[in-house]
Structure formats: structure tokens, C-alpha cells
Design a protein around this motif. Structure first.
Motif, PDB file in Angstrom:
ATOM      1  N   UNK A 197       0.878  -1.270   0.152  1.00  0.00           N
ATOM      2  CA  UNK A 197       0.034   0.020   0.024  1.00  0.00           C
ATOM      3  C   UNK A 197       0.618   1.096  -0.126  1.00  0.00           C
ATOM      4  N   UNK A 198       2.152   1.037   0.330  1.00  0.00           N
ATOM      5  CA  UNK A 198       3.060   2.046   0.246  1.00  0.00           C
ATOM      6  C   UNK A 198       3.842   2.037  -1.234  1.00  0.00           C
ATOM      7  N   UNK A 199       3.477   1.239  -2.120  1.00  0.00           N
ATOM      8  CA  UNK A 199       4.464   1.051  -3.212  1.00  0.00           C
ATOM      9  C   UNK A 199       3.606   1.489  -4.401  1.00  0.00           C
ATOM     10  N   UNK A 200       4.529   1.639  -5.561  1.00  0.00           N
ATOM     11  CA  UNK A 200       3.903   1.863  -6.702  1.00  0.00           C
ATOM     12  C   UNK A 200       4.304   0.820  -7.967  1.00  0.00           C
ATOM     13  N   UNK A 201       3.259   0.334  -8.381  1.00  0.00           N
ATOM     14  CA  UNK A 201       3.447  -0.666  -9.199  1.00  0.00           C
ATOM     15  C   UNK A 201       2.973  -0.253 -10.817  1.00  0.00           C
ATOM     16  N   UNK A 202       4.169  -0.749 -11.710  1.00  0.00           N
ATOM     17  CA  UNK A 202       3.960  -0.430 -12.954  1.00  0.00           C
ATOM     18  C   UNK A 202       3.365  -1.516 -13.741  1.00  0.00           C
ATOM     19  N   UNK A 203       2.397  -1.289 -14.609  1.00  0.00           N
ATOM     20  CA  UNK A 203       1.933  -2.447 -15.638  1.00  0.00           C
ATOM     21  C   UNK A 203       2.132  -1.891 -17.118  1.00  0.00           C
ATOM     22  N   UNK A 204       3.063  -2.703 -17.692  1.00  0.00           N
ATOM     23  CA  UNK A 204       3.428  -2.393 -19.130  1.00  0.00           C
ATOM     24  C   UNK A 204       2.413  -3.407 -19.816  1.00  0.00           C
ATOM     25  N   UNK A 205       1.657  -2.870 -20.573  1.00  0.00           N
ATOM     26  CA  UNK A 205       0.499  -3.604 -21.316  1.00  0.00           C
ATOM     27  C   UNK A 205      -0.890  -3.748 -20.612  1.00  0.00           C
ATOM     28  N   UNK A 206      -1.716  -3.123 -20.958  1.00  0.00           N
ATOM     29  CA  UNK A 206      -2.986  -3.044 -20.206  1.00  0.00           C
ATOM     30  C   UNK A 206      -4.163  -3.636 -20.756  1.00  0.00           C
ATOM     31  N   UNK A 207      -3.893  -4.820 -21.358  1.00  0.00           N
ATOM     32  CA  UNK A 207      -4.699  -5.860 -21.875  1.00  0.00           C
ATOM     33  C   UNK A 207      -5.708  -6.568 -20.774  1.00  0.00           C
ATOM     34  N   UNK A 208      -6.127  -7.834 -21.088  1.00  0.00           N
ATOM     35  CA  UNK A 208      -7.054  -8.442 -20.171  1.00  0.00           C
ATOM     36  C   UNK A 208      -6.142  -8.895 -19.047  1.00  0.00           C
ATOM     37  N   UNK A 209      -4.979  -9.409 -19.110  1.00  0.00           N
ATOM     38  CA  UNK A 209      -4.026  -9.986 -18.284  1.00  0.00           C
ATOM     39  C   UNK A 209      -3.375  -8.913 -17.360  1.00  0.00           C
ATOM     40  N   UNK A 210      -3.009  -7.701 -17.987  1.00  0.00           N
ATOM     41  CA  UNK A 210      -2.485  -6.817 -17.282  1.00  0.00           C
ATOM     42  C   UNK A 210      -3.393  -6.057 -16.338  1.00  0.00           C
ATOM     43  N   UNK A 211      -4.391  -5.681 -16.794  1.00  0.00           N
ATOM     44  CA  UNK A 211      -5.605  -5.231 -15.965  1.00  0.00           C
ATOM     45  C   UNK A 211      -6.145  -6.193 -14.896  1.00  0.00           C
ATOM     46  N   UNK A 212      -5.993  -7.546 -15.202  1.00  0.00           N
ATOM     47  CA  UNK A 212      -6.273  -8.340 -13.938  1.00  0.00           C
ATOM     48  C   UNK A 212      -5.423  -8.180 -12.546  1.00  0.00           C
ATOM     49  N   UNK A 213      -3.885  -8.014 -13.202  1.00  0.00           N
ATOM     50  CA  UNK A 213      -2.869  -8.033 -11.925  1.00  0.00           C
ATOM     51  C   UNK A 213      -3.159  -6.488 -11.592  1.00  0.00           C
ATOM     52  N   UNK A 214      -3.457  -5.425 -12.376  1.00  0.00           N
ATOM     53  CA  UNK A 214      -3.531  -4.032 -11.925  1.00  0.00           C
ATOM     54  C   UNK A 214      -4.703  -4.087 -10.890  1.00  0.00           C
ATOM     55  N   UNK A 215      -5.797  -4.723 -11.155  1.00  0.00           N
ATOM     56  CA  UNK A 215      -6.891  -4.778 -10.082  1.00  0.00           C
ATOM     57  C   UNK A 215      -6.385  -5.266  -8.813  1.00  0.00           C
ATOM     58  N   UNK A 216      -5.637  -6.356  -8.907  1.00  0.00           N
ATOM     59  CA  UNK A 216      -5.152  -7.239  -7.806  1.00  0.00           C
ATOM     60  C   UNK A 216      -4.158  -6.342  -7.002  1.00  0.00           C
ATOM     61  N   UNK A 217      -3.311  -5.600  -7.619  1.00  0.00           N
ATOM     62  CA  UNK A 217      -2.488  -4.536  -6.778  1.00  0.00           C
ATOM     63  C   UNK A 217      -3.334  -3.359  -6.350  1.00  0.00           C
ATOM     64  N   UNK A 218      -4.139  -2.997  -7.020  1.00  0.00           N
ATOM     65  CA  UNK A 218      -5.159  -1.772  -6.760  1.00  0.00           C
ATOM     66  C   UNK A 218      -5.905  -2.205  -5.266  1.00  0.00           C
ATOM     67  N   UNK A 219      -6.413  -3.403  -5.415  1.00  0.00           N
ATOM     68  CA  UNK A 219      -7.116  -4.079  -4.205  1.00  0.00           C
ATOM     69  C   UNK A 219      -6.226  -3.855  -2.633  1.00  0.00           C
ATOM     70  N   UNK A 220      -4.930  -4.203  -3.002  1.00  0.00           N
ATOM     71  CA  UNK A 220      -4.006  -4.383  -1.914  1.00  0.00           C
ATOM     72  C   UNK A 220      -3.580  -2.967  -1.538  1.00  0.00           C
ATOM     73  N   UNK A 221      -4.130  -1.795  -2.194  1.00  0.00           N
ATOM     74  CA  UNK A 221      -3.942  -0.409  -1.736  1.00  0.00           C
ATOM     75  C   UNK A 221      -2.653   0.315  -2.484  1.00  0.00           C
ATOM     76  N   UNK A 222      -2.091  -0.491  -3.460  1.00  0.00           N
ATOM     77  CA  UNK A 222      -0.883   0.202  -4.103  1.00  0.00           C
ATOM     78  C   UNK A 222      -1.229   1.323  -5.138  1.00  0.00           C
ATOM     79  N   UNK A 223      -0.447   2.292  -5.585  1.00  0.00           N
ATOM     80  CA  UNK A 223      -0.674   2.885  -6.668  1.00  0.00           C
ATOM     81  C   UNK A 223      -0.214   2.138  -7.638  1.00  0.00           C
ATOM     82  N   UNK A 224      -1.116   2.230  -9.004  1.00  0.00           N
ATOM     83  CA  UNK A 224      -0.841   1.656 -10.191  1.00  0.00           C
ATOM     84  C   UNK A 224      -0.704   2.516 -11.358  1.00  0.00           C
ATOM     85  N   UNK A 225       0.309   2.334 -12.089  1.00  0.00           N
ATOM     86  CA  UNK A 225       0.739   3.025 -13.029  1.00  0.00           C
ATOM     87  C   UNK A 225       0.607   2.155 -14.434  1.00  0.00           C
TER      88      UNK A 225
END
Length: 330
Positions: free
Chosen positions: A144-172
Motif C-alpha cells: 500500500x506504500x508502493x508504486x506498481x507499473x503495469x506495461x501492457x494493459x490488456x486483459x491480463x495486465x488489467x487483472x494484475x492491476x486490479x489485484x494490486x489496486x485492491x491491496x492499496x498500491x498506486x498503479x501506473x
């Protein structure tokens, strides 16, 4: 219709048999990959299905043709393991699986990321050595104090982004085709901004030969935040692994986890216990364990992903019998 399936592990067969109840194919299985040593197993079959590390080369295509095979189906999204142009010249009807459970791959990316961020792999290795001391390397930054970078925001990338967002991370996010619908989950930024700000970068871009080969290289890595982590569960050809090794060995990056490498048929699905890996780059990366983690291209290896892959493959076989081309044709 008789179907030979190459590269099928024993645990998968029950899924094939269950799903085949709706299709009634005459199924046979070969646990080994299709290559020059196993291609003869296709004798007597009209249909062959293959997995990602099968070698569907010109030589093997000639042999398949001579054996009477008419249909060739890959149980994968990518088709780099097939000499597609030559297969078309020989008249094979072919199709692929354009997508399957995005969660399967994203869950692997997230689980590897958590192991790196919380230093779990390092602690597990210490435990194996019966070392239960607490040291500085175990100290971690909370997600929740981290920044996660997702390169490629298709179906897989967005599922990963949702998981990190749910844990409180800032997602780029970075994508050459940004999607406004994703902005509730992540903030789109330039690639350079993502590299500079992220504590962990996970790549989910498709590999496009000639366009994004070695997208992650010494230049892009140099722009990454010092002490960051890198995760690749996409395609090995997106990464220059010599450059990745140098970055981790020099302490610029803290660690990495990879599920796909270049020339992976020389490495994956083989046991090198007590022997060096046949590619020096990967031997050097392996020497950095537990700061570097390899998994053998198993992003697809879950129950629901396998059901998606098998069902789509069976549908491709059914549909391509009656027409020249279907939506999933290669």
C-alpha cells in the motif's frame, strides 16, 4: 475424428476427457513435445494439437504431411513455434487459442511479485538452510506504500492491476493503446515515467516480432528506479536477459521473476540438476537465486485456464472441418 495431443501432462488428461464428452473425438496423448524424435507418434491421426514449446519446423511439417495429418491446432495464443508460412504451403488447416483465463497468468504475476516485494523467496531459502535469523534484506516496503507499473494493459495486465489496486498500491499503466475504462484502476503515464516511479514493474505486452524485441534492455532498465523489481510472465523475446543480469548483479535492480525466456526450449521442461544450464546467460541469472526466480512458462497451468484452452481447441477442430477459415484460423 482421431486427435493426437502433444505436450499433455498426466494431470491434464482428466480435463480433456471430461470436456470431450460434448465432442466425442478419439483422443490420444503424448506427454513429450512434438519434435524430430516424437513426430512419428502422429501416424494415423488426421488432427494434431501442440503446445508452446513444440517444434513445428519445416522438417517436422514435412513429416506430418507424409503421415497424413491434415489439421494442426496450437493450444496457445502465440504461433512462434510454428513455421506458419510453410505449413500453409503444405495445405494444413490451422487455428489457435486467441485467449484464455486472464486470471491464470495475472495470478502468477501477482504471486511472484508478492514473493519479491516481501522477500519471501529469500526467507524460504534461508529456512531451507535452517537459518532463522532476521536480517536487513528481509525488511520490506508494504504494497500500500508502493508504486506498481503495469506495461501492457490488456486483459491480463488489467487483472494484475486490479489485484494490486485492491491491496492499496498506486498503479501506473503504459500501453500504446490506452483504454479510458481502465482509468478507475490505474493512471496512464509515459513509459519513461512508469520506469522511473515504479517499485515493481510487471510486463504484459504481446510480442510483435520486429517491433518490440528486447523492449526491456540496458537503456530501459537504466531508467528504472534503483532497487526496483521486474516481473515477466509475457514473452521472453521482450527482454534482453544479459542486460537484466547486469542490472541485478550490479544491485541496480533488487530482483526479478520470469516465466518466459528466449530460446526456452533449451531450458524449460528439462531437468538440469547438478549440471549447468546450456545457455550461459540463464546460468548466471540462476546463480542470483533467490533474487532471481524462474518458473517454466506455466502462466496457463491452472484448472480454469486449461478448460478454456481445451474447449477452444475442440471448437476449432469442429468448426474447421466444415469451412476453409474460422475466426481463430492462423
Amino acid at each position: 475424428m482421431k486427435v493426437m495431443n502433444f505436450g499433455v501432462n498426466h494431470v491434464e488428461i482428466q480435463y480433456y476427457e471430461k470436456l470431450n464428452q460434448d465432442f466425442n473425438y478419439d483422443l490420444s496423448f503424448e506427454s513429450r513435445l512434438l519434435d524430430t524424435d516424437t513426430v512419428a507418434e502422429a501416424k494415423g491421426f488426421e488432427v494434431v494439437t501442440v503446445s508452446v514449446n513444440c517444434k513445428v519446423t519445416k522438417e517436422n511439417l514435412d513429416k506430418l504431411k507424409a503421415l497424413g495429418v491434415k489439421y494442426l491446432f496450437t493450444r496457445t495464443v502465440g504461433v512462434n513455434h510454428i513455421d506458419v508460412d510453410y505449413a500453409k504451403q503444405l495445405g494444413f488447416k490451422m487455428a489457435r487459442v486467441p485467449f484464455y483465463s486472464a486470471n491464470s497468468v495475472s495470478e502468477l504475476a501477482v504471486s511472484l511479485s508478492l514473493g519479491l516485494l516481501r522477500n519471501t523467496f529469500y526467507m524460504a531459502e534461508n529456512m531451507r538452510k535452517k537459518n532463522f535469523k532476521v536480517d536487513d534484506f528481509m525488511f520490506a516496503k508494504e504494497i500500500r506504500n508502493s508504486v506498481i507499473g503495469v506495461i501492457g494493459t490488456g486483459r491480463i495486465g488489467m487483472e494484475a492491476a486490479k489485484a494490486f489496486k485492491g491491496m492499496g498500491a498506486k498503479v501506473l499503466g503504459y500501453d500504446i493503446y490506452p483504454n479510458d475504462a481502465n482509468k478507475a484502476i490505474l493512471d496512464y503515464v509515459s513509459l519513461d515515467e512508469l520506469l522511473a516511479q515504479s517499485d515493481l514493474i510487471t510486463i504484459h505486452s504481446p510480442y510483435i516480432p520486429g517491433e518490440n524485441d528486447n523492449m526491456i534492455n540496458k537503456d530501459t532498465i537504466a531508467k528504472m528506479k534503483k532497487g526496483a523489481f521486474f516481473v515477466n510472465v509475457a514473452r521472453g523475446s521482450l527482454v534482453n536477459y544479459d542486460d537484466l543480469y547486469e542490472a541485478i548483479e550490479s544491485q541496480h535492480l533488487r530482483g526479478a521473476a520470469v516465466d518466459s525466456v528466449q530460446n526456452e526450449t533449451q531450458i524449460f521442461l528439462k531437468d538440469f540438476a547438478g549440471k549447468p544450464l546450456p545457455i550461459e546467460t540463464y546460468e548466471k541469472l540462476h546463480s542470483l537465486y533467490p533474487r532471481v526466480i524462474f518458473t517454466p512458462h506455466i502462466g496457463y497451468y491452472t484448472d480454469l485456464a486449461l478448460e478454456d484452452i481445451i474447449t477452444t481447441t475442440f471448437e476449432n477442430i469442429r468448426d474447421l472441418q466444415s469451412v476453409e477459415k474460422i475466426a481463430n484460423s492462423i
